[in-house]
Design a protein around this motif. Structure first.
Motif, short mmCIF file in Angstrom:
data_model
loop_
_atom_site.label_atom_id
_atom_site.label_comp_id
_atom_site.label_asym_id
_atom_site.label_seq_id
_atom_site.Cartn_x
_atom_site.Cartn_y
_atom_site.Cartn_z
N ARG A 81 6.65 -85.92 -18.70
CA ARG A 81 5.59 -85.94 -20.14
C ARG A 81 6.37 -86.69 -21.23
O ARG A 81 5.61 -87.59 -21.81
CB ARG A 81 4.98 -84.45 -20.47
CG ARG A 81 4.06 -84.15 -19.37
CD ARG A 81 3.47 -82.68 -19.79
NE ARG A 81 4.09 -81.82 -20.04
CZ ARG A 81 4.59 -80.85 -18.98
NH1 ARG A 81 3.94 -80.96 -17.83
NH2 ARG A 81 5.19 -79.74 -19.39
N THR A 111 5.04 -90.29 -22.93
CA THR A 111 5.10 -90.19 -24.47
C THR A 111 6.01 -91.40 -25.28
O THR A 111 5.67 -92.12 -25.83
CB THR A 111 5.59 -89.04 -25.42
OG1 THR A 111 4.56 -88.08 -24.70
CG2 THR A 111 5.40 -88.97 -26.76
N ASP A 121 -1.95 -96.01 -25.64
CA ASP A 121 -2.53 -94.87 -25.92
C ASP A 121 -2.01 -93.68 -24.75
O ASP A 121 -1.80 -94.13 -23.75
CB ASP A 121 -4.09 -94.82 -25.52
CG ASP A 121 -4.61 -93.23 -25.67
OD1 ASP A 121 -4.85 -92.83 -24.71
OD2 ASP A 121 -5.13 -93.04 -26.99
N ARG A 122 -1.26 -92.62 -25.23
CA ARG A 122 -0.78 -91.82 -24.39
C ARG A 122 -1.64 -91.27 -23.43
O ARG A 122 -1.20 -91.10 -21.98
CB ARG A 122 -0.12 -90.53 -25.24
CG ARG A 122 1.04 -90.81 -26.24
CD ARG A 122 1.40 -89.62 -26.92
NE ARG A 122 2.23 -90.01 -28.03
CZ ARG A 122 2.89 -89.14 -28.96
NH1 ARG A 122 2.57 -87.74 -28.51
NH2 ARG A 122 3.58 -89.20 -29.94
N ASP A 123 -2.74 -90.77 -23.61
CA ASP A 123 -3.67 -90.06 -22.74
C ASP A 123 -4.03 -91.15 -21.51
O ASP A 123 -4.34 -90.88 -20.35
CB ASP A 123 -4.77 -89.66 -23.14
CG ASP A 123 -4.47 -88.50 -24.06
OD1 ASP A 123 -3.76 -87.75 -23.50
OD2 ASP A 123 -5.39 -87.99 -24.96
N ARG A 124 -4.11 -92.53 -21.91
CA ARG A 124 -4.57 -93.67 -20.86
C ARG A 124 -3.38 -93.73 -20.04
O ARG A 124 -3.69 -93.93 -18.89
CB ARG A 124 -5.19 -94.75 -21.77
CG ARG A 124 -6.51 -94.58 -22.63
CD ARG A 124 -7.06 -95.72 -23.00
NE ARG A 124 -7.54 -96.62 -22.10
CZ ARG A 124 -9.00 -96.56 -21.61
NH1 ARG A 124 -9.78 -95.35 -22.14
NH2 ARG A 124 -9.23 -97.10 -20.61
N ARG A 176 -1.18 -91.75 -19.30
CA ARG A 176 -1.01 -90.52 -18.35
C ARG A 176 -1.97 -90.47 -17.21
O ARG A 176 -1.55 -90.43 -16.05
CB ARG A 176 -1.26 -89.10 -19.25
CG ARG A 176 -1.17 -87.98 -18.31
CD ARG A 176 -2.79 -87.37 -18.21
NE ARG A 176 -2.66 -86.22 -17.30
CZ ARG A 176 -3.81 -85.89 -16.55
NH1 ARG A 176 -4.69 -86.64 -16.53
NH2 ARG A 176 -3.45 -84.59 -15.72
N GLY A 177 -3.19 -91.11 -17.74
CA GLY A 177 -4.11 -91.14 -16.39
C GLY A 177 -3.82 -92.20 -15.49
O GLY A 177 -4.04 -91.71 -14.30
#
Length: 304
Positions: free
Chosen positions: A253, A257, A266-269, A271-272
């Protein structure tokens, strides 16, 4: 100029198989003639076939008439092949990637600036490798030119989801991950806020030492989409090292980041897209001949 017959590398021969009715086999059998024709047409001298080579192209090391070394490449037809690769290399024009010198789309031949093939970013310590990789990949993210031949990530959605489901059926224990990856694969391209030219297969091993500049990317599978997609390979690079240490999930993770923040993604994108990439690669490995790696990739997906 040398026109002696060439022998395709064993890795390429094994990857294509021996089905005489296969179009890929017909292409493989035609390679000696294709190479000889390009050597004569472009006045090149054959040095040697690059070994061990890849599973989807032939790379021949050559010398140009003025003595400059170059690499003659024949991508396997039916993939994002010579036309897309040539268009991407021409668009970058040596900025962040090896320079395209000539292309003949009828034969599928690309003549490319030769780099130091034995020296990639994987030869560097991890922190330095990630820094250099980030600096290289950001140069590649440019708008496409009018009339480009590139596919979009959105256009590939249905095929990608179908393949996830097909391979996932052979690994029932991965069903929750497959469901999540399929949902993300539909959602992410649908609401992406950008569409730039991507390398499409970027990772440390695809960045080689150059002569006119320290590091340059090779082997693109160009596609149009959001920048986060191009960072998946960097998150997964040296995955075994993360798994061998303590706190592997937290380290994975942190890598997401760090890369997202350093490249303003974007971190969430990220990650996805990384979860999708890990599940896709994990299923591919688990359903072929590398079950241990497949299980590790699927475990990596759970860490995210």
């Amino acid at each position: 100029m040398a026109t002696a017959p060439i022998e395709p590398p064993r890795r390429l021969v094994r990857a294509i198989g021996d089905d005489p009715a296969s179009p890929a086999r017909a292409w493989l059998d035609s390679l000696p003639d294709r190479v000889a024709e390009r050597l004569a047409a472009w006045e090149l001298t054959l040095e040697r076939v690059h070994e061990p080579g890849g599973r989807a192209s032939l790379l021949v090391l050559v010398t140009q008439q003025d003595g400059t070394p170059a690499a003659l490449k024949f991508p396997l037809p039916g993939r994002p092949g010579a036309e897309a690769e040539a268009a991407a290399l021409a668009r970058w024009d040596g900025w962040g990637a090896a320079r395209l010198l000539q292309a003949d789309l009828d034969s599928g031949a690309l003549l490319i600036e030769r780099l130091r093939g034995g020296v990639s970013l994987r030869s560097l310590p991890e922190a330095k490798a990630l820094l250099e990789a980030a600096g290289t990949v950001r140069r590649l993210w440019v708008p496409p030119t009018e009339g480009h031949p590139f596919e979009t990530l959105a256009a590939r959605t249905d095929a990608a989801v179908d393949l996830l489901r097909e391979r996932g059926a052979a690994v029932p224990s991965a069903a929750p991950l497959v469901d999540e990856a399929a949902e993300l694969r539909r959602a992410l391209p649908a609401d992406a806020s950008e569409e730039v030219l991507l390398h499409g297969a970027f990772r440390q091993g695809k960045v080689l030492a150059g002569h006119r500049t320290p590091w340059l990317a090779v082997g693109p599978r160009p596609v149009l989409g959001e920048r986060a997609y191009d960072l998946v390979g960097l998150v997964l690079d040296r995955m075994e090292d993360l798994a061998a240490g303590t706190g592997a999930a937290a380290a994975a993770r942190r890598r997401v980041t760090k890369l997202a923040d350093s490249l303003d993604v974007d971190r969430d994108r990220l990650r996805g897209w990384t979860l999708i990439g890990a599940v896709e690669a994990g299923l591919r490995a688990a359903t072929t001949d590398d079950r241990a790696r497949g299980e590790l990739l699927l475990e990596f997906a759970t860490w995210l």
